[in-house]
Motif scaffolding. Structure first.
Motif, mmCIF file in Angstrom:
data_model
loop_
_atom_site.group_PDB
_atom_site.id
_atom_site.type_symbol
_atom_site.label_atom_id
_atom_site.label_comp_id
_atom_site.label_asym_id
_atom_site.label_seq_id
_atom_site.Cartn_x
_atom_site.Cartn_y
_atom_site.Cartn_z
ATOM 1 N N CYS A 54 44.610 -41.861 -36.331
ATOM 2 C CA CYS A 54 43.379 -41.170 -35.959
ATOM 3 C C CYS A 54 42.898 -41.668 -34.603
ATOM 4 O O CYS A 54 43.240 -42.776 -34.170
ATOM 5 N N VAL A 74 44.471 -37.168 -36.911
ATOM 6 C CA VAL A 74 43.109 -36.656 -36.722
ATOM 7 C C VAL A 74 42.598 -37.149 -35.377
ATOM 8 O O VAL A 74 42.724 -38.335 -35.053
ATOM 9 N N VAL A 116 42.325 -31.695 -37.364
ATOM 10 C CA VAL A 116 42.951 -32.327 -38.528
ATOM 11 C C VAL A 116 44.344 -31.735 -38.675
ATOM 12 O O VAL A 116 44.495 -30.545 -38.975
#
Length: 301
Positions: free
Chosen positions: A117, A157, A198
């Motif tokens: 992420c 993400v 996402v």
């Protein structure tokens, strides 16, 4: 974080301090998880552009406390120093440097990551086209490391700025992931261009071997992946259009929760205690000025 009256009435800001999060951005990852369940069953996680560490805090609490996975490994990477977080290995390094990739793989014992992420963003200039371009380059830099370390089927993400050419990024990501979704958490201000991409189900491109090298641009890195060039959409020539998927937009978070763009009146505000920072700045931009002040170099002559 300051202590102005408006800050007190920003409910997410105050909740972050009351619950021990280093920044209100922690709620963005929590709301993304509530919507997509992206943090379940993770063993190896990488948090890029991690400072000050609110997303690493969420990952630590989710994996170690809620899911009780003592063998899980979390690596946080940023150019800025970070105050330590329980269960998180902090690396002060450049995410585009090959040595950073090797350090992460060493920590993981050579195993690939389950989840990567990035909540990173540049210091905005107010020139939207420029800000969107710089942010897109930051995402592609994070994606470079991600394709080198993420396992097939893994999740990525990242923060994005929705702008005129954002469809290009959606298109490129759709060649690398089975599902690509643009999500806007409730805690992200509606007046902001910010959203989060996402990407679920990493699928390495056939015949492409991603390799992180110094002095190689993002376009050169992805050249063999056949996902389209990073040019304006007007001149874009993408591969097989039937393979491309369109990213849908999803709003996540409880719609009955507080509005991130609003300020709320507080009972007995005059007696409301000021909350100290959860984490003091580790490398504040005014650090040199403070040192000069202590030496008396700022005294008027």
């Amino acid at each position: 974080m300051g202590k102005s009256s408006k800050d007190k009435r920003d409910i997410y800001y105050r909740r972050a301090k009351e619950q021990g999060w280093r920044a209100r951005s922690a709620f963005k990852l929590l709301q993304l998880h509530d919507e997509f369940q992206i943090l379940h069953g993770l063993k190896r996680v990488v948090d890029l552009c991690a400072a000050p560490g609110s997303w690493s805090q969420v990952l630590s609490r989710e994996l170690y406390q809620k899911q009780n996975q003592p063998d899980a490994k979390i690596v946080a990477v940023d150019l800025q120093p970070m105050t330590p977080i329980d269960g998180v290995t902090c690396i002060q390094a450049d995410i585009t440097h090959p040595k950073t990739l090797h350090k992460i793989l060493d920590i993981f014992g050579g195993e690939p990551a389950d989840f990567v992420c990035s909540d990173g963003a540049p210091d905005v200039t107010g020139l939207h086209d420029l800000d969107e371009y710089i942010q897109a380059q930051l995402i592609l830099s994070a994606l470079q490391l991600t394709t080198c370390i993420l396992k097939p089927g893994g999740t990525f993400v990242a923060k994005i700025f929705r702008g005129r050419d954002i469809d290009l990024l959606y298109s490129q990501l759709s060649y690398l992931f089975e599902k690509v979704i643009c999500a806007k958490p409730r805690s992200s201000r509606g007046t902001s261009l910010e959203a989060f991409i996402v990407c679920i189900g990493y699928t390495p491109r056939p015949g492409w071997n991603p390799k992180l090298e110094l002095n190689k641009s993002t376009e050169e890195f992805f050249e063999g992946a056949n996902i389209g060039k990073a040019t304006n959409l007007q001149f874009l020539d993408l591969p097989d259009p039937e393979e491309r998927k369109i990213a849908k937009f999803v709003a996540c978070g409880d719609l009955n929760d507080v509005d991130s763009d609003a300020t709320y009146s507080l009972d007995n505000e005059s007696r409301l205690p000021a909350l100290d920072p959860v984490q003091m700045p580790t490398a504040p931009p005014y650090k040199k000025a403070l040192e000069m002040k202590r030496r008396g170099d700022l005294v008027r002559r």
